[in-house]
Enzyme design. Structure first.
Site, short mmCIF file in Angstrom:
data_model
loop_
_atom_site.label_atom_id
_atom_site.label_comp_id
_atom_site.label_asym_id
_atom_site.label_seq_id
_atom_site.Cartn_x
_atom_site.Cartn_y
_atom_site.Cartn_z
CE1 TYR A 123 5.66 2.36 3.45
CE2 TYR A 123 3.95 0.69 3.42
CZ TYR A 123 4.98 1.21 3.34
OH TYR A 123 5.88 0.09 3.29
CG ASP A 146 3.25 -4.35 4.03
OD1 ASP A 146 3.57 -4.72 5.34
OD2 ASP A 146 3.85 -3.46 3.50
CB THR A 203 -0.94 0.10 1.40
OG1 THR A 203 -0.29 -0.10 2.59
CG2 THR A 203 -1.83 -1.22 1.20
P1 NAP Z 1 6.17 -2.96 -6.59
O1 NAP Z 1 4.92 -3.81 -5.96
O2 NAP Z 1 7.20 -3.67 -6.82
O3 NAP Z 1 5.70 -2.19 -7.93
C1 NAP Z 1 4.50 -1.43 -7.84
C2 NAP Z 1 4.33 -0.78 -9.32
O4 NAP Z 1 4.00 -2.07 -9.98
C3 NAP Z 1 3.12 0.24 -9.35
O5 NAP Z 1 3.79 0.97 -10.49
C4 NAP Z 1 2.10 -0.68 -9.78
O6 NAP Z 1 1.28 0.06 -10.76
C5 NAP Z 1 2.94 -1.62 -10.62
N1 NAP Z 1 1.94 -2.85 -11.05
C6 NAP Z 1 1.64 -3.69 -9.90
N2 NAP Z 1 0.52 -4.67 -10.58
C7 NAP Z 1 0.97 -4.50 -11.73
C8 NAP Z 1 0.16 -5.24 -12.89
N3 NAP Z 1 -0.44 -6.38 -12.64
N4 NAP Z 1 0.43 -4.58 -14.01
C9 NAP Z 1 1.09 -3.66 -14.35
N5 NAP Z 1 1.72 -2.85 -13.43
C10 NAP Z 1 1.60 -3.29 -12.04
O7 NAP Z 1 6.54 -1.75 -5.52
P2 NAP Z 1 6.47 -1.30 -4.10
O8 NAP Z 1 4.86 -0.57 -3.97
O9 NAP Z 1 7.73 -0.51 -3.57
O10 NAP Z 1 6.38 -2.61 -3.04
C11 NAP Z 1 5.28 -3.48 -2.66
C12 NAP Z 1 4.89 -3.06 -1.45
O11 NAP Z 1 5.85 -3.49 -0.32
C13 NAP Z 1 4.62 -1.49 -0.77
O12 NAP Z 1 3.58 -1.18 -1.56
C14 NAP Z 1 4.77 -1.75 0.76
O13 NAP Z 1 3.48 -2.27 1.23
C15 NAP Z 1 5.92 -2.70 0.82
N6 NAP Z 1 7.35 -1.95 0.77
C16 NAP Z 1 7.84 -2.29 2.30
C17 NAP Z 1 9.13 -1.65 2.47
C18 NAP Z 1 9.73 -1.88 3.54
O14 NAP Z 1 10.83 -1.00 4.04
N7 NAP Z 1 9.54 -2.62 4.57
C19 NAP Z 1 9.66 -0.80 1.25
C20 NAP Z 1 9.07 -0.64 0.03
C21 NAP Z 1 7.93 -1.68 -0.07
P3 NAP Z 1 -0.29 0.49 -10.30
O15 NAP Z 1 0.03 1.24 -9.12
O16 NAP Z 1 -0.70 1.42 -11.62
O17 NAP Z 1 -0.91 -0.78 -10.35
#
Ligand code: NAP
Length: 281
Positions: A52, A47, A20
């Protein structure tokens, strides 16, 4: 949707969940519809974090799960700057309020900061005894941090370690993943699509994923997610802001890849050298 035991938390959790980060920058109604569609399709691991959108993401999650709290495995995180004993208790209360619930399924220290782990973990244990959290874990912990954490917490307490893991960043495989498996700590892959750095259509690496995907009537992203959760200790939490993206990601939850296909992905996206420090975003 395939489910696996979540470390020692005593719960079965879907291998694909929902992130999220930055959902507060998206169209609110659409992102709520995406989260709900994801839940409908079994991506019940949600998550979030107080960080955030400075709480705005938790409020959106709260709206998305209103009336369906019991269906989800809800995770939030305390910022290291708040992770004193009192600060952690207060941060958790505030997160619960924004989420509109009385409990978290798992509460994480977002990354290691300057407060002693003894303080943070004492607060986690107090919250667990009160029923405000059902389990707790860590995030961005490298092996020396995990060793310290184990020493402070004792065995069987740390439910998970949430870490950066995607096809182009496999550093955890050198030491963090084996450590977590040895100690029954679930490994949650964050930024499984590289936080927007997924291989571009038409590139050689993408074509390998596409070829494998075509054999399964699947998509390259589904193949990538499946690779990341190929071991029982692994979970992934892609973030999607549309219902269609959520539905595509949920489709990875039942995909099965052959050993040969896993081997091709392994060769195409090699693990790389041992890093100086655990990579994080
Ligand atoms: P990610 O999930 O690797 O990538 C998100 C990107 O992928 C967005 O631009 C999204 O676009 C795109 N996407 C997702 N599904 C898709 C699909 N089926 N087709 C095309 N594009 C798609 O990036 P993230 O948000 O960094 O990581 C995921 C989660 O991990 C976070 O949201 C957070 O909850 C958690 N996180 C935790 C930490 C930590 O330090 N613990 C750090 C980073 C992240 P759209 O939005 O347009 O769908």
């Amino acid at each position: 949707m395939e489910m696996h035991p979540f470390g020692n938390a005593g719960r079965e959790v879907p291998v694909i969940g929902q992130g999220t980060w930055y959902i507060d920058n998206e169209d609110r109604e659409t992102v709520i519809a995406a989260l709900r569609r994801g839940i409908d399709l079994g991506m019940t691991h949600l998550d979030t974090a107080e960080m955030y959108g400075s709480g705005a993401a938790e409020e959106i999650v709260g709206e998305a799960i209103a009336g369906r709290r019991d269906e989800v495995f809800l995770v939030s995180k305390v910022l290291p700057d708040h992770a004193s004993r009192e600060g952690t208790l207060e941060a958790c209360r505030e997160s619960l309020e924004r989420l509109g619930t009385d409990r978290l399924d798992c509460y994480l220290l977002h990354w290691r900061g300057s407060y002693p782990l003894e303080e943070t973990f004492a607060a986690f244990e107090q919250l667990r005894e009160e029923g405000s959290i059902l389990s707790w874990g860590v995030s961005n912990f490298d092996v020396p941090d995990l060793e310290d954490a184990l020493q402070v917490a004792g065995p069987g307490r740390i439910a998970c370690n949430q870490v950066l893991y995607n096809l182009q960043e496999r550093a955890i495989e050198h030491a963090v993943l084996p450590w977590c498996e040895k100690h029954r700590v679930a490994v949650v892959a964050y930024s499984p699509f590289g936080h927007g750095q997924f291989p571009r259509p038409g590139t050689p690496k993408w074509r390998v994923l596409k070829e494998i995907a075509d054999h399964h009537h699947a998509t390259p992203r589904q193949v990538a997610l499946r690779f990341l959760v190929r071991r029982p200790s692994l979970f992934a939490i892609p973030k999607a802001s549309t219902p269609d993206h959520a539905a595509e990601n949920a489709g990875a939850g039942d995909l099965q890849l052959t050993k040969h296909e896993l081997g091709r992905i392994d060769e195409t996206f090699p693990v790389g050298p041992v890093p100086q420090a655990l990579p994080m975003l």
